[in-house]
Enzyme design. Sequence first.
Site, PDB file in Angstrom:
ATOM      1  N   GLY A  93       0.798  -1.209   0.000  1.00 41.77           N
ATOM      2  CA  GLY A  93       0.000   0.000   0.000  1.00 41.77           C
ATOM      3  C   GLY A  93       0.838   1.270   0.000  1.00 41.77           C
ATOM      4  O   GLY A  93       1.882   1.347   0.643  1.00 41.77           O
TER       5      GLY A  93
ATOM      6  N   VAL B  17       2.672  -1.822   4.166  1.00 41.25           N
ATOM      7  CA  VAL B  17       3.074  -0.501   3.707  1.00 41.25           C
ATOM      8  C   VAL B  17       4.231  -0.612   2.726  1.00 41.25           C
ATOM      9  O   VAL B  17       5.237  -1.256   3.011  1.00 41.25           O
ATOM     10  CB  VAL B  17       3.480   0.390   4.896  1.00 41.25           C
ATOM     11  CG1 VAL B  17       3.876   1.774   4.422  1.00 41.25           C
ATOM     12  CG2 VAL B  17       2.343   0.471   5.904  1.00 41.25           C
ATOM     13  N   CYS B  18       4.107   0.054   1.584  1.00 43.11           N
ATOM     14  CA  CYS B  18       5.095  -0.084   0.508  1.00 43.11           C
ATOM     15  C   CYS B  18       6.511   0.232   0.963  1.00 43.11           C
ATOM     16  O   CYS B  18       7.418  -0.554   0.761  1.00 43.11           O
ATOM     17  CB  CYS B  18       4.721   0.822  -0.663  1.00 43.11           C
ATOM     18  SG  CYS B  18       5.990   0.918  -1.954  1.00 43.11           S
ATOM     19  N   PHE B  19       6.713   1.394   1.566  1.00 40.87           N
ATOM     20  CA  PHE B  19       8.071   1.827   1.875  1.00 40.87           C
ATOM     21  C   PHE B  19       8.680   1.034   3.024  1.00 40.87           C
ATOM     22  O   PHE B  19       9.840   1.187   3.348  1.00 40.87           O
ATOM     23  CB  PHE B  19       8.098   3.326   2.188  1.00 40.87           C
ATOM     24  CG  PHE B  19       8.141   4.188   0.954  1.00 40.87           C
ATOM     25  CD1 PHE B  19       9.307   4.814   0.551  1.00 40.87           C
ATOM     26  CD2 PHE B  19       7.010   4.357   0.184  1.00 40.87           C
ATOM     27  CE1 PHE B  19       9.346   5.595  -0.593  1.00 40.87           C
ATOM     28  CE2 PHE B  19       7.041   5.136  -0.963  1.00 40.87           C
ATOM     29  CZ  PHE B  19       8.210   5.758  -1.347  1.00 40.87           C
TER      30      PHE B  19
END
Length: 277
Positions: free
Chosen positions: A82, A149-151
């Site tokens: 995300g 979470v993407c990062f």
Amino acid sequence: MLERVWYYIESHKNDAAYNMALDELLMEKVRNRELPAVLRLYEWKTPTLSLGYFQKVQKEIDLERVESYGYEMVRRATGGRGVLHDKELTYSVVLPESYEGMPDSITESYRVISAGLMEGFRNLGLDAHFSVPQTKEQRKELTNIRSSVCFDTPSWYELIVEGRKIAGSAQTRQNGVIMQHGSILLDVDIDHLFDMFKYQNERFKEKMKAAFSEKAVAINDISEKQFTVDMLYPAFKYGFETGLNMATKPYQLTDDDLGRLEEISSKYTSDEWNFRR
């Protein structure tokens, strides 16, 4: 040596469905050989949570919190985790898999395309470089997905500034066409980002937020100069031209494009697409 010429689109702020639909439309046009390759830079009219193609909405996303913040939510055609699109410039690169010099390997093609990102950051005066896992332990870390979470998720050829990840990208390949898009963060609201995901308990959530802060960073967190998004457009346009050894010329969407775009947009507003998992 003649430069290769791509088309270039600055579409600025649009809603989530439009942004995802235009990426899909550009893939169609490259597949049909109406366009050779495209670089697109854009923004989001409303802060938007974009989900990776394979993410499970009910299991991973706090939908009430997304709604309470007034954010949009959309599922991408690309994988990954995300992303909260807010204070950022987003890029999209669309080109044939047969493009000269483009590796067959997804990992290696990330490296080639992300060279444009690296040059863009350098145009801003930031010392960006690739971080490539060297040891068996580091490579194993790539499979350790700790949160949605993407990062927070490591990947090959991350772009690093001062030891922290500064860009998040995702790629899809469909019927001979590559589309890679990603976020170039100006600023990030970590509390809002993590509030939209479900965690097993509050303690684990806070642990993930702390880890995120240690490994990810936004441009304005590490630069003495406070950049605006308008300053990013030329930096990354020229960065991609340099990094991918090409020139660009503007592309204006036609009436046919706009009609097709409206058709595709309906997919990205539908529950059938966004809640498919």
